[in-house]
Write a protein that holds these residues in place. Structure first.
Motif, PDB file in Angstrom:
ATOM      1  N   SER A   1       0.879  -1.310  -0.096  1.00 53.72           N
ATOM      2  CA  SER A   1      -0.145  -0.002  -0.069  1.00 53.72           C
ATOM      3  C   SER A   1       0.887   1.322  -0.146  1.00 53.72           C
ATOM      4  CB  SER A   1      -0.924   0.089   1.209  1.00 53.72           C
ATOM      5  OG  SER A   1       0.007   0.201   2.447  1.00 53.72           O
ATOM      6  N   ARG A   2       2.061   1.101   0.439  1.00 54.98           N
ATOM      7  CA  ARG A   2       2.962   2.324   0.314  1.00 54.98           C
ATOM      8  C   ARG A   2       3.856   2.199  -0.710  1.00 54.98           C
ATOM      9  NH1 ARG A   2       3.162   0.253   4.669  1.00 54.98           N
ATOM     10  NH2 ARG A   2       5.293  -0.376   4.645  1.00 54.98           N
TER      11      ARG A   2
ATOM     12  N   SER B   1       8.162   4.351   8.903  1.00 57.48           N
ATOM     13  CA  SER B   1       7.354   4.517   8.029  1.00 57.48           C
ATOM     14  C   SER B   1       6.895   3.407   7.198  1.00 57.48           C
ATOM     15  CB  SER B   1       7.672   5.360   6.918  1.00 57.48           C
ATOM     16  OG  SER B   1       8.864   4.996   6.058  1.00 57.48           O
TER      17      SER B   1
ATOM     18  N   SER C   1       5.943   0.555   8.608  1.00 55.29           N
ATOM     19  CA  SER C   1       4.912  -0.183   9.190  1.00 55.29           C
ATOM     20  C   SER C   1       3.593   0.775   9.355  1.00 55.29           C
ATOM     21  CB  SER C   1       4.974  -0.432  10.891  1.00 55.29           C
ATOM     22  OG  SER C   1       5.703   0.859  11.644  1.00 55.29           O
ATOM     23  N   LEU C   2       3.733   1.912   8.484  1.00 58.05           N
ATOM     24  CA  LEU C   2       2.614   2.774   8.456  1.00 58.05           C
ATOM     25  C   LEU C   2       1.978   2.851   7.237  1.00 58.05           C
ATOM     26  CD1 LEU C   2       3.833   5.888  10.577  1.00 58.05           C
ATOM     27  CD2 LEU C   2       2.433   3.897  11.470  1.00 58.05           C
ATOM     28  N   SER C   3       0.667   3.147   7.146  1.00 59.63           N
ATOM     29  CA  SER C   3       0.006   3.355   5.883  1.00 59.63           C
ATOM     30  C   SER C   3       0.349   4.610   5.288  1.00 59.63           C
ATOM     31  CB  SER C   3      -1.516   2.970   5.921  1.00 59.63           C
ATOM     32  OG  SER C   3      -2.234   3.801   6.351  1.00 59.63           O
ATOM     33  N   MET C   4      -0.017   4.958   3.992  1.00 60.75           N
ATOM     34  CA  MET C   4       0.112   6.063   3.429  1.00 60.75           C
ATOM     35  C   MET C   4      -0.432   7.400   4.238  1.00 60.75           C
ATOM     36  SD  MET C   4       1.459   6.370   0.422  1.00 60.75           S
ATOM     37  CE  MET C   4       0.718   7.053  -1.161  1.00 60.75           C
TER      38      MET C   4
END
Lengths: 155, 238
Positions: free
Chosen positions: A152-153, B218, B220-223
């Motif tokens: 998703s990134r 970053s 492990s985080l979504s956009m």
């Protein structure tokens, strides 16, 4: 020994010659079906680490109760009371561009404790295979969730 | 006349070990190139590693996955740490299964007279020249034309570890969200190795720590979560 042989059969060891793949399994809690649990955990760890595998191993435990019923995934108490139980390890159900083939009916490992009739063993096998198909889907979805986070990134 | 093979139906989807992606018996006289994560199993191509199946025309297939460990491939740019020096090579750790060799002469204008002296623990940005299974990978500090380019020693700063997936994202274009956002407010230098290592340098060590932690977090985080995190972070350093 069984654990080692099972995991050895799914790893492709000739992709990285002259190397050792070392798997450490630590028992945190044992509530029955310890060997299948260890195999499932080791398989998940191997996939996560990116070790080349032939296919995934899905392990379940079935037991024959006194009444003649077959129970899946017994707890420790149940395991001690029943007259026989089996650990079964199947290859995962795969997505394929070919029409479905022989792999569907493969089996990797079978460990039995206690005595049971041959017919009972075969019905355990059938039940176990159905359960393994469910677990296979669960495994695929879990892998998708983890990979999905990374995708998703994508830049 | 052979018709072009239709690409596998599983492209850009998650595949797990055991999945069969191509049936070779229906494609005759086609050349297919297989990248990482795939193997030939008789008449079929099946998957070895879990990941996303990718395809580029005309005929390249590979599985894209993100791991903590790195498998060396020719042409990769990596960050290596010197662990030993020999008369003919420097021995570097590039986070792969085997230590890599960097010949002492593979520097621009390198001769026996001016061999660089690297101590154990030196960080180098190098290119993987060849990586065959069973052999130690070969490295070089020159690009294919023999120029030094960006390769060589990385002084000062600090090296952080990441997964290979994050390293690929950091190297992709358009630039990664974190790098763009941080680059607007802070000035720092960064070198990313596809082996899951990146090096950051800035005039102040607090900036180095900030950038390194922000990038690692970053992953492990979504956009959306990243945008929120970065906004908060940049506000707090004003």
């Amino acid at each position: 020994m069984v654990l080692k042989k099972t995991l050895q059969s799914i790893c492709l060891l000739n992709v990285h010659p002259n190397t050792t793949t070392s798997i450490v399994i630590q028992v945190v809690n044992d509530d029955g079906a310890l060997l299948p649990c260890a195999i499932n955990a080791a398989c998940a760890a191997l996939v996560d680490a990116g070790i080349p595998l032939k296919h995934l191993a899905v392990a379940i435990c079935c037991c024959m109760a006194e009444s003649g019923h077959i129970l899946l995934d017994p707890s420790k108490m149940e395991e001690q009371k029943v007259k026989a139980f089996i650990y079964l390890v199947f290859p995962n159900s795969i997505v394929s561009v070919l029409p479905q083939d022989v792999k569907e009916h493969g089996i990797i490992t079978s460990v039995t404790h206690g005595a049971m009739a041959v017919d009972d063993y075969f019905s355990c096998l059938k039940l176990g295979r159905a359960a393994a198909a469910e677990m296979s889907d669960f495994l695929r979805n879990s892998i998708k969730l983890k990979a999905g986070n990374d995708l998703s990134r994508a830049g | 006349m052979e018709s072009k093979p239709s690409p596998s139906t599983l492209i850009d989807q998650l595949v797990v070990p055991g999945d069969v992606i191509l049936d070779l018996s229906i494609m005759t006289s086609q050349t297919i190139k297989l990248g990482g994560g795939l193997r030939q199993d008789g008449d079929t191509i099946s998957v070895m590693k879990a990941g996303t199946l990718r395809f580029t025309k005309p005929n390249k297939y590979w599985v894209e996955s993100s791991n903590k460990r790195y498998i060396p491939n020719a042409g990769d740019n990596v960050l290596g740490v010197v662990v030993d020096t020999k008369p003919e090579n420097f021995i570097l750790d590039i986070k792969g299964p085997a230590l890599a060799h960097l010949p002492v002469l593979s520097f621009e204008g390198g001769t026996r007279r001016n061999i660089p002296k690297f101590e154990v623990g030196t960080l180098l940005y190098v290119r993987v020249v060849s990586a065959n299974t069973g052999m130690n990978p070969e490295l070089s500090c020159m690009d294919a034309n023999g120029k030094a380019g960006e390769y060589g020693i990385l002084k000062e700063g600090y090296m952080f570890e990441s997964s290979t997936g994050l390293a690929r994202q950091l190297l992709s274009s358009p630039p990664h969200l974190v790098l763009e956002a941080l680059g607007k407010k802070l000035s720092f230098e960064i070198a990313v190795g596809i082996n899951g290592r990146f090096w950051v340098n800035a005039s102040q060590s607090s900036t180095v720590i900030l950038v390194g932690n922000a990038i690692q977090k970053s992953e492990s985080l979504s956009m959306v979560q990243q945008k929120i995190y970065l906004d908060k972070l940049l506000k707090s350093i004003q």
